[in-house]
Design a protein around this motif. Sequence first.
Motif, PDB file in Angstrom:
ATOM      1  N   SER A   1       0.853  -1.187   0.000  1.00 26.92           N
ATOM      2  CA  SER A   1       0.000   0.000   0.000  1.00 26.92           C
ATOM      3  C   SER A   1       0.886   1.234   0.000  1.00 26.92           C
ATOM      4  O   SER A   1       1.735   1.402   0.892  1.00 26.92           O
ATOM      5  N   LEU A   2       0.704   2.095  -0.986  1.00 28.51           N
ATOM      6  CA  LEU A   2       1.510   3.315  -1.042  1.00 28.51           C
ATOM      7  C   LEU A   2       1.221   4.212   0.152  1.00 28.51           C
ATOM      8  O   LEU A   2       2.082   4.983   0.586  1.00 28.51           O
TER       9      LEU A   2
ATOM     10  N   ARG B   1      -3.687  11.008   0.419  1.00 24.23           N
ATOM     11  CA  ARG B   1      -5.106  10.671   0.451  1.00 24.23           C
ATOM     12  C   ARG B   1      -5.403   9.326  -0.210  1.00 24.23           C
ATOM     13  O   ARG B   1      -6.558   8.987  -0.451  1.00 24.23           O
ATOM     14  N   ILE B   2      -4.371   8.565  -0.472  1.00 26.68           N
ATOM     15  CA  ILE B   2      -4.555   7.236  -1.051  1.00 26.68           C
ATOM     16  C   ILE B   2      -5.285   6.362  -0.032  1.00 26.68           C
ATOM     17  O   ILE B   2      -4.910   6.324   1.139  1.00 26.68           O
ATOM     18  N   PRO B   3      -6.339   5.646  -0.433  1.00 25.44           N
ATOM     19  CA  PRO B   3      -7.057   4.777   0.518  1.00 25.44           C
ATOM     20  C   PRO B   3      -6.125   3.754   1.168  1.00 25.44           C
ATOM     21  O   PRO B   3      -5.268   3.181   0.481  1.00 25.44           O
ATOM     22  N   LYS B   4      -6.278   3.539   2.459  1.00 25.83           N
ATOM     23  CA  LYS B   4      -5.419   2.600   3.173  1.00 25.83           C
ATOM     24  C   LYS B   4      -5.523   1.183   2.622  1.00 25.83           C
ATOM     25  O   LYS B   4      -4.558   0.423   2.619  1.00 25.83           O
ATOM     26  N   TRP B   5      -6.742   0.821   2.165  1.00 28.28           N
ATOM     27  CA  TRP B   5      -6.984  -0.559   1.749  1.00 28.28           C
ATOM     28  C   TRP B   5      -6.487  -0.857   0.335  1.00 28.28           C
ATOM     29  O   TRP B   5      -6.376  -2.018  -0.060  1.00 28.28           O
ATOM     30  N   LEU B   6      -6.180   0.186  -0.447  1.00 28.61           N
ATOM     31  CA  LEU B   6      -5.773  -0.014  -1.838  1.00 28.61           C
ATOM     32  C   LEU B   6      -4.298  -0.408  -1.924  1.00 28.61           C
ATOM     33  O   LEU B   6      -3.427   0.275  -1.389  1.00 28.61           O
TER      34      LEU B   6
ATOM     35  N   LEU C   1      -7.040  -6.528   3.334  1.00 24.94           N
ATOM     36  CA  LEU C   1      -8.164  -6.852   4.218  1.00 24.94           C
ATOM     37  C   LEU C   1      -7.925  -6.395   5.651  1.00 24.94           C
ATOM     38  O   LEU C   1      -8.877  -6.186   6.408  1.00 24.94           O
ATOM     39  N   THR C   2      -6.663  -6.205   6.025  1.00 26.13           N
ATOM     40  CA  THR C   2      -6.371  -5.789   7.399  1.00 26.13           C
ATOM     41  C   THR C   2      -6.771  -4.337   7.647  1.00 26.13           C
ATOM     42  O   THR C   2      -6.832  -3.898   8.796  1.00 26.13           O
ATOM     43  N   LYS C   3      -7.036  -3.594   6.584  1.00 25.65           N
ATOM     44  CA  LYS C   3      -7.417  -2.187   6.724  1.00 25.65           C
ATOM     45  C   LYS C   3      -8.929  -1.987   6.785  1.00 25.65           C
ATOM     46  O   LYS C   3      -9.397  -0.853   6.875  1.00 25.65           O
TER      47      LYS C   3
ATOM     48  N   LEU D   1      -6.682 -14.137   6.395  1.00 29.80           N
ATOM     49  CA  LEU D   1      -7.183 -14.262   5.023  1.00 29.80           C
ATOM     50  C   LEU D   1      -6.415 -13.380   4.044  1.00 29.80           C
ATOM     51  O   LEU D   1      -6.486 -13.580   2.832  1.00 29.80           O
ATOM     52  N   ASN D   2      -5.668 -12.442   4.575  1.00 27.27           N
ATOM     53  CA  ASN D   2      -4.945 -11.497   3.733  1.00 27.27           C
ATOM     54  C   ASN D   2      -3.776 -12.125   2.985  1.00 27.27           C
ATOM     55  O   ASN D   2      -3.098 -11.457   2.204  1.00 27.27           O
ATOM     56  N   VAL D   3      -3.520 -13.407   3.211  1.00 23.65           N
ATOM     57  CA  VAL D   3      -2.441 -14.097   2.493  1.00 23.65           C
ATOM     58  C   VAL D   3      -2.905 -14.546   1.109  1.00 23.65           C
ATOM     59  O   VAL D   3      -2.118 -15.092   0.334  1.00 23.65           O
TER      60      VAL D   3
END
Length: 364
Positions: free
Chosen positions: A262-263, A271-276, A323-325, A340-342
């Motif tokens: 995540s950038l 302002r980049i979304p945390k989940w992206l 998914l952790t975000k 599940l993020n793996v």
Amino acid sequence: MKPVLSLHDFYRGILLSFISIYGKFCKTIACLVICFMAITFCKGQDSSNINHEKNHFTDTILPVKKIADTFYSASEKDVLHFPYNKKRVRLIAVTNVTAYAALMAGLYTAWYKNYPQTSLHSFNDIKEWKQVDKVGHVYSAYIESKISVEMWRWTGISRKKRIWIGGLSGVFYQTVIETLDGFSSQWGWSWGDFAANIAGSGMFIAQELAWNEQRIQMKWSFYRKHYKDASLNSRSAEIFGKSTSERLLKDYNGQTYWLSTSLRSFFPQSRIPKWLQISVGTGAEGLFGANRNLSTDKYGNVTFDRTDIKRYRQWYLAPDIDLTKIKTKKKGIKFALNLLNVIKFPAPSLEFSNGKFKWNWLHI
């Protein structure tokens, strides 16, 4: 070469262990003793230094916001925190020993029982399967370290202890399996596999120590291949297995391994979304043998010859979701999302292979 063993192999092994729990488990038992001693030593340190740990565990007692502002960076405010619990330490220690014993027993039954045992020996398989199996070893050690650290986090032991105990679990578990390979006539100790195991656990530990989070995450995706050519389907069933569960483990043509980041984690003020996330993936195609698409029987007769099929690597660029975000106040849900993020979230991808770019509308 025996296909890479990951957590899926363990799950399969525990079922088989109930079918045949007896046999020659001497090497396995020896490995378990080492595992038990390591865990008991760590548990003993926690039990004998309770007062010290209460001071050291201020990160689990102080409010999360205060911790984030005084000790961790702003990007680490979502990290789970649990108070130290001696009973949980014992539970996780016992769970590790008993589960590992059952899993290794099943693994022995599934992979080693029917092959003669030899003295410890090694072999060089670094050129096989376009190195996809080596990436699989990195991934396996990485996620085993990740899951183990999350389990130890629940006990409330100190940050560095859970990182080192849990983080080294991945390379330890994989190295025990590698040792069993080394004593089997069918396979052998692989220095390439061993290096990959260290890389996987090392990648996890380094990020936890530096950032207290995984800013560069390893993920996996799989698509079962079906071919118009019946001979290719038959060959795949022979070397990779007939069932989908077997293909998940062994079919290197259908596996893709990803590095997702995540950038926003590197630029917290943006302002980049945390989940992206942005993911870079790798895989291979045209693999119907370890080194070449040619097979012979014990008499030297050719049983499969598709040397006309090109073997090549694939590289991908795709968006992903962390998914952790996903915000939730439920620790259980957050814990599950972390595990599940793996797995890589299905999304379009840009592929580069055979010197050309290709667009995939949905990469599963």
